[in-house]
Design a protein around this motif. Structure first.
Motif, short mmCIF file in Angstrom:
data_model
loop_
_atom_site.label_atom_id
_atom_site.label_comp_id
_atom_site.label_asym_id
_atom_site.label_seq_id
_atom_site.Cartn_x
_atom_site.Cartn_y
_atom_site.Cartn_z
N MET A 61 0.87 -1.18 0.00
CA MET A 61 0.00 0.00 0.00
C MET A 61 0.90 1.23 0.00
O MET A 61 1.62 1.49 0.96
N SER A 62 0.86 1.99 -1.09
CA SER A 62 1.65 3.21 -1.13
C SER A 62 0.94 4.32 -0.35
O SER A 62 -0.26 4.24 -0.07
N ALA A 63 1.70 5.35 -0.02
CA ALA A 63 1.10 6.49 0.68
C ALA A 63 0.00 7.11 -0.17
O ALA A 63 -1.04 7.53 0.35
N GLU A 64 0.21 7.16 -1.49
CA GLU A 64 -0.82 7.72 -2.37
C GLU A 64 -2.08 6.87 -2.36
O GLU A 64 -3.20 7.40 -2.33
N ASP A 65 -1.92 5.54 -2.36
CA ASP A 65 -3.10 4.66 -2.33
C ASP A 65 -3.90 4.86 -1.05
O ASP A 65 -5.14 4.89 -1.08
N MET A 66 -3.20 4.97 0.07
CA MET A 66 -3.89 5.14 1.35
C MET A 66 -4.65 6.47 1.39
O MET A 66 -5.78 6.55 1.87
N ALA A 67 -4.01 7.52 0.86
CA ALA A 67 -4.67 8.83 0.84
C ALA A 67 -5.88 8.82 -0.08
O ALA A 67 -6.92 9.39 0.25
N LEU A 141 2.25 5.57 15.01
CA LEU A 141 3.14 5.51 13.88
C LEU A 141 2.86 6.68 12.93
O LEU A 141 1.71 7.09 12.75
N PRO A 142 3.90 7.25 12.30
CA PRO A 142 3.73 8.48 11.51
C PRO A 142 3.08 8.22 10.16
O PRO A 142 3.56 7.39 9.38
N MET A 143 2.01 8.92 9.85
CA MET A 143 1.34 8.77 8.56
C MET A 143 2.06 9.56 7.47
O MET A 143 2.29 9.06 6.37
N GLU A 144 2.46 10.77 7.77
CA GLU A 144 3.03 11.64 6.74
C GLU A 144 4.41 11.18 6.30
O GLU A 144 4.82 11.43 5.17
N ALA A 145 5.15 10.49 7.17
CA ALA A 145 6.50 10.05 6.82
C ALA A 145 6.51 8.76 6.01
O ALA A 145 7.56 8.34 5.53
N VAL A 146 5.35 8.14 5.81
CA VAL A 146 5.29 6.82 5.17
C VAL A 146 5.39 6.94 3.65
O VAL A 146 4.70 7.75 3.03
N GLN A 147 6.24 6.12 3.07
CA GLN A 147 6.29 6.00 1.62
C GLN A 147 5.39 4.86 1.14
O GLN A 147 4.66 4.99 0.17
N ARG A 148 5.43 3.75 1.88
CA ARG A 148 4.57 2.62 1.55
C ARG A 148 4.55 1.66 2.74
O ARG A 148 5.39 1.75 3.64
N ILE A 149 3.58 0.77 2.76
CA ILE A 149 3.50 -0.30 3.75
C ILE A 149 3.49 -1.62 3.00
O ILE A 149 2.70 -1.83 2.08
N GLU A 150 4.40 -2.50 3.38
CA GLU A 150 4.48 -3.82 2.79
C GLU A 150 4.01 -4.83 3.82
O GLU A 150 4.49 -4.82 4.96
N VAL A 151 3.09 -5.67 3.43
CA VAL A 151 2.52 -6.67 4.35
C VAL A 151 2.84 -8.05 3.81
O VAL A 151 2.32 -8.48 2.78
N LEU A 152 3.75 -8.75 4.49
CA LEU A 152 4.07 -10.13 4.17
C LEU A 152 2.97 -11.01 4.74
O LEU A 152 2.83 -11.12 5.96
N GLN A 153 2.19 -11.62 3.87
CA GLN A 153 1.04 -12.41 4.31
C GLN A 153 1.44 -13.88 4.45
O GLN A 153 0.80 -14.78 3.91
N SER A 154 2.48 -14.08 5.24
CA SER A 154 2.98 -15.41 5.51
C SER A 154 3.91 -15.33 6.71
O SER A 154 4.40 -14.24 7.04
N GLY A 155 4.14 -16.44 7.37
CA GLY A 155 5.06 -16.44 8.49
C GLY A 155 6.47 -16.10 8.05
O GLY A 155 6.88 -16.44 6.94
#
Length: 892
Positions: A61-67, A141-155
C-alpha cells in the motif's frame, strides 16, 4: 587479476562457507521500475532482487493509495486489509490498553503479528493487551513520513525470528525528501462527535553527499460519545432491536434475604437511577456515560539522515519521537463488595478483613435493615456521585538507529546498525475509591450510612482515590547483514544473504500501593517486570536451477537466555513458464517466544461479566434470558465477578509452520494472483477466559470460586501451553487498467480473503473447536477500489465488504437452543462500507483533496447474541458512521 575481483572471490568463499549452515528467508518484493535492473530488498527476504513477484505473497500500500482511499492514519489502512481478521482499537475503552491499537493478520492475534519500520523491530507496548499479551502499538506511527507499507502475508520466522506467525507489517518511510511541504486535514462526522484535525510539516535538504529529512505531524481527535450515536442505537443500554438488552441491575438495591428496605420507583428516579418496571428493579443506564472513542492528541516526528562517507560507505540513521495523550470515560463504579449480616438486633458490615457491628438494626445504616430477617445481605449500588471513571493515558515513544551501509568489492551489499527503542506509558485515573475508604464511609459514626442514599460532595471527596500506573519497555539491538552473488550457475548467478543480530528487551509496569493490594473498587491491575536477551544468525541462498525455476532455502537460529534455542528453516520455489506467469510455493517453520508478561508479570487482577450457567439453571432460570427475579436475572445475564490471570515461568515456545501455494499473472493491463495458505501453531500460550470457564463449568470447576449459595465470585486462570490452532484460507487479487484516451485512465483493483478453516484445541483432551461456527469470525472479506485519473484530477471509489458471520456467543446459544435453534436468527449481517474521494492538483505545489468515508452511513452491525452493550463486535466494526474530510497541501 583485478584487486576487486580477488577481494570478491575471497569474500564469497568466506561467507558462503559460513552461510552453508543456514539459508535465510522467503521472498516477496516491491515492484521496481520495469526499465530498471536495480536490485531491491523488501519485506520477506534479505536478498536484493529485481523480480516483480516472488514466492511469498506481499501486499503493498503506497502512501498515495492510502490517501486516495480516505484513510486518516496507519491503523485505518491496516484495518482495511482483507487479511486482517480483527483489530484492537481505541474503542476498547474498558480494557487495559484503551490508548493503543493493533491488528491481527490471518487470525494469529496481534501478539503474533510482527510490525517493523524500515525492516527494524519496534519496541513492544509496556502494558499488555488484556493484561497478558505483548504487542506493538500502531496508534503512534507516523502517517506523513510513510512511503509505503508492505505486508508479508505469511510467516517469517526464518527471516525475522519470533512473532512473525500471521504475517509481517513493514512500514517503509520516505527518504531523500527535499523542500518544504505543509498539509492540513480537517474531518468530522455527519452525526456529531469524533471530529479530527491533522497538521503535517515535511522538511528536507540535500547536498551532493547526503540528505536530512524531517516529518512532523500533529493530530487532534474529538471525543465520540455513545449518546452521539442514537441513530445506531448505542445511546442506551435498552435497545429495541435486542431482546437481551436491559438496563444494568446495578442501580441501587439491597440483595440477599427478605425484609430489607427497597426503593420505591419515585425514590429510584429521584436518586438518579432508572426504574425498570418489567423487572421491578432500580437500574442504571450505563451508555449515557460511555465513550465510543476517546479524545486524543498526538505529536509525531521522524528524522532520517544519510551521508556518503566515501564512494562505497554511507552513514544512515533515524530518530523518532512521539507523544500522545488519550482520555477515556466509562460509567461510574458499580459495587457489591460490602456484605451485611443481620443477626437478631445486630448488623455487621464486612469487606475482606474489615468488619464492624452495629447493635441496633433499627437505626444502623439509615434503618435499611430495620425489618430485615436474619440472614446475609449486600448492597448493589452504582456510585454515580463519583462521576465517570476516567483515565488519562500519556505515551512517549523514542527510537534511534544509526549505522553504516555500503558495497564491498563492487558485488556485495552490506549494512550494520545499532538500534534503541523505548516506550513510556503513564496512566492516571479518577472516579474511584478504595475498599477501605468506602467501608469507613458506610460504617462512620454510631449508626453508619445508608448506601441507598446519595452521597454528598464532601463525602465523595473524602473517600475518592486516584490510582495511577507507570510502565516502560526498552529494546536494544545490534545487527549486521551482507548479501550478493554466491557463485555462478548455468541458469544465472546464485545469490545469498547472511547476518546476525543481538537483542536485549526489558519492561516494567508498576501501580500505586492500593492497586497493588487489589484494594481499588471496580478496577484491576497488571504489574510486573522482566528482561530477556537473545542472539540470532541467519542465512539465505537463492538458486536459479533453470531459467524458469528458482529455489530459495533459508534458515535462522535464535537463542533466548530464558527458554533456549530454536531453528527455523524455510523453502520456497518460483516457476515461470511464461514471462507473465509465476507459479509459487513456500513452506517454513515458525515459532514464538512466550510474551514477557506471561512469564514475568505479576498476577493480573481484573473484572468480568459472566453468565453463571450452573447456578442459573439450579435456580430455575435460563441463561441469557431476562428474569423477573433480580438475583436470578443477575446470575443468568450480568454477574460481575473478580478475575485473576497468573504468569507462568515454565512456559515453552510456540512452534508450527506456514505454507503457501499460488500463481501470479502480470500482463500489460491485467494482473491477478491466487494463493492457498495455511498456518498451524502448537503449544499455543493462552488462558481460559472467565466466560468460557463459567459456561463449561464441569471441565473448569477448579478455576471457579463460589460463595456459600453456589454463585461464582472469582475466576482464576494461569497462562499455559495449550494444544493448537490451525487456519487455512484463500487470497485472491485482480487488477485491470483501461486507457480511455482523452477521458484518462480507469483502474479497478480487487482483493479478497476467504477463511476455509479456523480451528483450535485448548488441551489434548478437549474437542477440536471451529472458530467460524462458534462465532465472531467473518469467513471472508473483500475490497473493490475503482480509480479514475485524468490530467490533474483523480477520483477513487472504494467498497469494503465484511461477510455475514455467527454472533460472538453463538456457541452458547446453540448449545442451549435445542432442536428448534434458528441459526439465521443468531447471525450478524454482512456489511459493505463505501469511501469516495477526489483530488485536484492546481499546480505542482498546490493540491486539494476531499472525501466522504462510509458514504452511506453504515453502522456497526447488531449481534443478536451479544447480551451486553454495545451489542456489536468492536474488533470488527466501529461506530464512527459517515465522515467527511477536506485536505490541502502546499509545497515550497
Amino acid at each position: 587479476m583485478q584487486p576487486n575481483s580477488i577481494l570478491a572471490k575471497a569474500v564469497r568463499f568466506a561467507l558462503i562457507g559460513g552461510a552453508a549452515t543456514a539459508a535465510l528467508s522467503a521472498p516477496a518484493v516491491y515492484a521496481a521500475d520495469e526499465d530498471s535492473v536495480e536490485r531491491i530488498q523488501v519485506t520477506g527476504s534479505r536478498i536484493k532482487r529485481t523480480d516483480m513477484e516472488t514466492a511469498t505473497p506481499v501486499t503493498v500500500m503506497s502512501a498515495e493509495d492510502m490517501a486516495k482511499q480516505g484513510f486518516t492514519n496507519i491503523q485505518d489502512a491496516l484495518e482495511s486489509l482483507t487479511s486482517t481478521t480483527s483489530a484492537m482499537t481505541t474503542q476498547s475503552v474498558h480494557g487495559f490498553t484503551p490508548a493503543a491499537s493493533s491488528i491481527s493478520l490471518r487470525g494469529a492475534g496481534a501478539n503474533r503479528t510482527l510490525t517493523l519500520i524500515n525492516g527494524k523491530r519496534l519496541n513492544q507496548y509496556p502494558k499488555p493487551s488484556g493484561g497478558t499479551d505483548n504487542f506493538v502499538d500502531t496508534a503512534n506511527l507516523p502517517m506523513e513520513a510513510v512511503q509505503r507499507i508492505e505486508v508479508l502475508q505469511s510467516g517469517g520466522s526464518a527471516i525475522y525470528g519470533a512473532d512473525a506467525v500471521g504475517g509481517v507489517i513493514n512500514i517503509i518511510l520516505k527518504k531523500d525528501f527535499e523542500g518544504v511541504a505543509l498539509k492540513y486535514r480537517h474531518g468530522d462526522t455527519t452525526n456529531g462527535g469524533g471530529g479530527s484535525d491533522r497538521i503535517a510539516l515535511s522538511l528536507g535538504a540535500s547536498s551532493d553527499r547526503g540528505n536530512v529529512s524531517t516529518f512532523i505531524e500533529f493530530t487532534d481527535n474529538e471525543q465520540l460519545k455513545a449518546t452521539d450515536r442514537e441513530n445506531f442505537g448505542l445511546h442506551t443500554d435498552k435497545v429495541p432491536y435486542s431482546e437481551y438488552s436491559q438496563y444494568s441491575s446495578y442501580g441501587a438495591r439491597i440483595a440477599g434475604g427478605k425484609g430489607a428496605r427497597a426503593l420505591t420507583p419515585e425514590e429510584c428516579t429521584a436518586g438518579g437511577f432508572f426504574w425498570d418496571a418489567a423487572r421491578s428493579i432500580c437500574g442504571f443506564d450505563r451508555s449515557e456515560w460511555r465513550d465510543l472513542q476517546p479524545a486524543n492528541s498526538r505529536f509525531i516526528s521522524s528524522t532520517n539522515f544519510n551521508y556518503e562517507l566515501s564512494d562505497n560507505i554511507s552513514l544512515v540513521g533515524r530518530l523518532d519521537f512521539a507523544e500522545a495523550k488519550s482520555t477515556t470515560n466509562i460509567e461510574p463504579m458499580a459495587i457489591n463488595d460490602y456484605d451485611v449480616k443481620v443477626d437478631g438486633s445486630n448488623v455487621t458490615v464486612s469487606a475482606g478483613d474489615l468488619s464492624k457491628t452495629f447493635t441496633n438494626k433499627a437505626t444502623a445504616l439509615g434503618g435499611d435493615f430495620a425489618n430485615a430477617e436474619d440472614g446475609d445481605y449486600y448492597y448493589v449500588r452504582r456510585l454515580h456521585e463519583f462521576g465517570n471513571r476516567a483515565g488519562e493515558t500519556k505515551t512517549r515513544n523514542y527510537f534511534f538507529t544509526a549505522g553504516l551501509e555500503g558495497t564491498l568489492a563492487d558485488e556485495y551489499s552490506w549494512d550494520a546498525s545499532v538500534n534503541y527503542g523505548r516506550t513510556n506509558v503513564d496512566v492516571f485515573r479518577s472516579g474511584y475509591a478504595t475498599v477501605g475508604g468506602m467501608f469507613d464511609y458506610i460504617t462512620a459514626g454510631e449508626n453508619g450510612n445508608s448506601l441507598l442514599k446519595n452521597m454528598s460532595a464532601e463525602d465523595v471527596e473524602s473517600v475518592a482515590y486516584s490510582p495511577f500506573e507507570r510502565a516502560q519497555s526498552t529494546q536494544k539491538n545490534v545487527q549486521a547483514n551482507i548479501s550478493g552473488m554466491a557463485f555462478e550457475m548455468p541458469a544465472g548467478d546464485a545469490q545469498f544473504a547472511f547476518g546476525a543480530e543481538y537483542t536485549e528487551q526489558d519492561y516494567e509496569t508498576n501501580t500505586d500501593s492500593e492497586s497493588k493490594k487489589g484494594a481499588i473498587l471496580t478496577t484491576g491491575g497488571s504489574s510486573g517486570a522482566g528482561e530477556r536477551s537473545y542472539w540470532a544468525t541467519y542465512a539465505e541462498i537463492s538458486l536459479p536451477v533453470l531459467e524458469e525455476l528458482t529455489v530459495d532455502a533459508a534458515v535462522r537460529y535464535d537463542r533466548y537466555d530464558d527458554f533456549g534455542g530454536n531453528l527455523s528453516p524455510q523453502l520456497t520455489i518460483e516457476y515461470r513458464p511464461l514471462d507473465e506467469l509465476l507459479v509459487r510455493g513456500s513452506i517454513s517453520s515458525v515459532f514464538r517466544a512466550p510474551d514477557m508478561h506471561r512469564v514475568y508479570g505479576d498476577a493480573t487482577k481484573g473484572f468480568a461479566t459472566v453468565i453463571d450457567f450452573k447456578q442459573c439453571q439450579a435456580l430455575g432460570g435460563t441463561p441469557s434470558e431476562p428474569n423477573a427475579d433480580p438475583r436470578i436475572n443477575e446470575i443468568c445475564n450480568e454477574l460481575h465477578i473478580d478475575s485473576t490471570t497468573g504468569a507462568n515461568k515454565d512456559l515453552e515456545a510456540e512452534t508450527g509452520y506456514t505454507a503457501n501455494i499460488g500463481a501470479v499473472w502480470g500482463g500489460d493491463s491485467l494482473n491477478a494472483s491466487f494463493d492457498l495458505w495455511e498456518w498451524k501453531l502448537d503449544d499455543m500460550v493462552s488462558d481460559i477466559s472467565a466466560s468460557k470457564a463459567a459456561r463449561e463449568y464441569e471441565q473448569y470447576e477448579n478455576m471457579l470460586t463460589r460463595d456459600a449459595e453456589g454463585t461464582i465470585t472469582h475466576v482464576n486462570a494461569v497462562a499455559q501451553n495449550l494444544a493448537f490452532q490451525k487456519v487455512r484460507g484463500l487470497d485472491i487479487t485482480a487488477g485491470y487498467t483501461w486507457d480511455m484516451d482523452n477521458m484518462g485512465d480507469l483502474k479497478l483493483n480487487f482483493n479478497g480473503t476467504y477463511i476455509l478453516l479456523s480451528e483450535y484445541q485448548l488441551s489434548p483432551t478437549d474437542p477440536v473447536e471451529d472458530d467460524i461456527d462458534n462465532g465472531g469470525l467473518p469467513q471472508y472479506r473483500a475490497n473493490l477500489v475503482l480509480g479514475w485519473y485524468i490530467d490533474d484530477f483523480e477520483a477513487t471509489l472504494g467498497a469494503y465488504h465484511t461477510a455475514r458471520m455467527h454472533g460472538m456467543q453463538y456457541k452458547s446459544f446453540k448449545a442451549s437452543g435445542g432442536e428448534d435453534f434458528d441459526e439465521s436468527a443468531h447471525e450478524v449481517a454482512s456489511q459493505t462500507k463505501w469511501n469516495l474521494t477526489a483530488g485536484y492538483n492546481f499546480t505542482d505545489a498546490i493540491k486539494v483533496k476531499a472525501g466522504v468515508v462510509n458514504l452511506f452511513d453504515a453502522g456497526p452491525n447488531f449481534d443478536p447474541t451479544a447480551t451486553s452493550w454495545p451489542h456489536y463486535q468492536r474488533s470488527v466494526y466501529n461506530a464512527r458512521g459517515r465522515e467527511w474530510f477536506l485536505e490541502g497541501e502546499v509545497k515550497f
